[in-house]
Motif scaffolding. Structure first.
Motif, PDB file in Angstrom:
ATOM      1  N   GLY A 211     -13.841   1.953  -5.417  1.00 50.52           N
ATOM      2  CA  GLY A 211     -12.515   1.898  -4.823  1.00 50.52           C
ATOM      3  C   GLY A 211     -12.137   0.473  -4.495  1.00 50.52           C
ATOM      4  O   GLY A 211     -12.981  -0.419  -4.477  1.00 50.52           O
ATOM      5  N   GLU A 212     -10.868   0.278  -4.284  1.00 51.78           N
ATOM      6  CA  GLU A 212     -10.400  -1.044  -3.892  1.00 51.78           C
ATOM      7  C   GLU A 212      -9.125  -0.916  -3.066  1.00 51.78           C
ATOM      8  O   GLU A 212      -8.430   0.089  -3.128  1.00 51.78           O
ATOM      9  CB  GLU A 212     -10.150  -1.963  -5.094  1.00 51.78           C
ATOM     10  CG  GLU A 212      -9.650  -1.334  -6.335  1.00 51.78           C
ATOM     11  CD  GLU A 212      -9.466  -2.320  -7.468  1.00 51.78           C
ATOM     12  OE1 GLU A 212      -8.326  -2.734  -7.663  1.00 51.78           O
ATOM     13  OE2 GLU A 212     -10.448  -2.646  -8.153  1.00 51.78           O
ATOM     14  N   ALA A 213      -8.880  -1.938  -2.289  1.00 58.76           N
ATOM     15  CA  ALA A 213      -7.661  -2.041  -1.494  1.00 58.76           C
ATOM     16  C   ALA A 213      -7.024  -3.375  -1.829  1.00 58.76           C
ATOM     17  O   ALA A 213      -7.715  -4.385  -1.962  1.00 58.76           O
ATOM     18  CB  ALA A 213      -7.983  -1.956  -0.011  1.00 58.76           C
TER      19      ALA A 213
ATOM     20  N   ILE B 187     -12.993  -1.247 -16.600  1.00 60.51           N
ATOM     21  CA  ILE B 187     -12.567  -0.024 -15.932  1.00 60.51           C
ATOM     22  C   ILE B 187     -11.227  -0.295 -15.261  1.00 60.51           C
ATOM     23  O   ILE B 187     -11.093  -1.245 -14.491  1.00 60.51           O
ATOM     24  CB  ILE B 187     -13.605   0.410 -14.880  1.00 60.51           C
ATOM     25  CG1 ILE B 187     -14.951   0.668 -15.555  1.00 60.51           C
ATOM     26  CG2 ILE B 187     -13.132   1.642 -14.124  1.00 60.51           C
ATOM     27  CD1 ILE B 187     -16.083   0.879 -14.583  1.00 60.51           C
ATOM     28  N   PRO B 188     -10.208   0.505 -15.543  1.00 56.93           N
ATOM     29  CA  PRO B 188      -8.905   0.284 -14.893  1.00 56.93           C
ATOM     30  C   PRO B 188      -9.036   0.396 -13.381  1.00 56.93           C
ATOM     31  O   PRO B 188      -9.742   1.259 -12.876  1.00 56.93           O
ATOM     32  CB  PRO B 188      -8.031   1.400 -15.446  1.00 56.93           C
ATOM     33  CG  PRO B 188      -8.729   1.917 -16.638  1.00 56.93           C
ATOM     34  CD  PRO B 188     -10.184   1.625 -16.459  1.00 56.93           C
ATOM     35  N   GLY B 189      -8.330  -0.463 -12.666  1.00 57.69           N
ATOM     36  CA  GLY B 189      -8.426  -0.478 -11.215  1.00 57.69           C
ATOM     37  C   GLY B 189      -7.525   0.523 -10.530  1.00 57.69           C
ATOM     38  O   GLY B 189      -7.715   0.852  -9.370  1.00 57.69           O
ATOM     39  N   ALA B 190      -6.532   1.038 -11.225  1.00 55.75           N
ATOM     40  CA  ALA B 190      -5.585   1.972 -10.617  1.00 55.75           C
ATOM     41  C   ALA B 190      -5.105   2.956 -11.673  1.00 55.75           C
ATOM     42  O   ALA B 190      -5.249   2.721 -12.874  1.00 55.75           O
ATOM     43  CB  ALA B 190      -4.403   1.213 -10.025  1.00 55.75           C
TER      44      ALA B 190
ATOM     45  N   ALA C  70      -1.831  -1.231  -1.849  1.00 55.95           N
ATOM     46  CA  ALA C  70      -2.349  -0.202  -2.756  1.00 55.95           C
ATOM     47  C   ALA C  70      -3.787   0.138  -2.368  1.00 55.95           C
ATOM     48  O   ALA C  70      -4.575  -0.754  -2.071  1.00 55.95           O
ATOM     49  CB  ALA C  70      -2.295  -0.695  -4.194  1.00 55.95           C
ATOM     50  N   LEU C  71      -4.098   1.422  -2.369  1.00 59.93           N
ATOM     51  CA  LEU C  71      -5.457   1.910  -2.147  1.00 59.93           C
ATOM     52  C   LEU C  71      -5.846   2.751  -3.351  1.00 59.93           C
ATOM     53  O   LEU C  71      -5.065   3.591  -3.800  1.00 59.93           O
ATOM     54  CB  LEU C  71      -5.536   2.766  -0.887  1.00 59.93           C
ATOM     55  CG  LEU C  71      -5.238   2.052   0.423  1.00 59.93           C
ATOM     56  CD1 LEU C  71      -5.155   3.066   1.560  1.00 59.93           C
ATOM     57  CD2 LEU C  71      -6.306   1.030   0.710  1.00 59.93           C
ATOM     58  N   THR C  72      -7.040   2.538  -3.864  1.00 61.81           N
ATOM     59  CA  THR C  72      -7.495   3.265  -5.045  1.00 61.81           C
ATOM     60  C   THR C  72      -8.915   3.755  -4.811  1.00 61.81           C
ATOM     61  O   THR C  72      -9.737   3.033  -4.262  1.00 61.81           O
ATOM     62  CB  THR C  72      -7.476   2.341  -6.284  1.00 61.81           C
ATOM     63  OG1 THR C  72      -6.165   1.817  -6.435  1.00 61.81           O
ATOM     64  CG2 THR C  72      -7.851   3.094  -7.527  1.00 61.81           C
TER      65      THR C  72
END
Length: 98
Positions: A83-85, A31-34, A70-72
């Motif tokens: 989500g990830e930071a 799964i793409p992260g951004a 970056a925040l996603t």
């Protein structure tokens, strides 16, 4: 001969089972992260010049000239969300990625 054949068959069965378990555990990496990684169709590992490189290509962090963040947040089917930071901060000759 029989013992060797049984040992080889047992090793084959165990390796297939271990491979199946690893495949299930690492599926989230597909799964793409951004949004940028999704837009580049998985080729973002070659273009690692932002904080999202932390997931796609951690080695690319060495080329980041200034601090980046970056925040996603993603929403998938059936109310599944993720989500990830990420943050990359140059520190002398190295870059600290969190």
């Amino acid at each position: 001969m029989t013992q060797t054949l049984i040992t080889a068959l047992l090793q084959l069965l165990l390796s297939v089972r271990a491979d199946a378990a690893a495949d299930g555990a690492s599926r989230f990496l597909l799964i793409p992260g951004a949004a940028r990684q999704a837009g580049l169709a998985g080729s973002s590992a070659a273009l690692a010049d932002d904080a999202d490189a932390l997931r796609a290509n951690p080695g690319g962090l060495a080329w980041i000239p200034s601090s980046r963040a970056a925040l996603t947040h993603e929403r998938y089917v059936l109310s599944v969300m993720g989500g990830e930071a990420a943050s990359a901060v140059p520190a002398g000759p190295a870059v600290l990625g969190i």
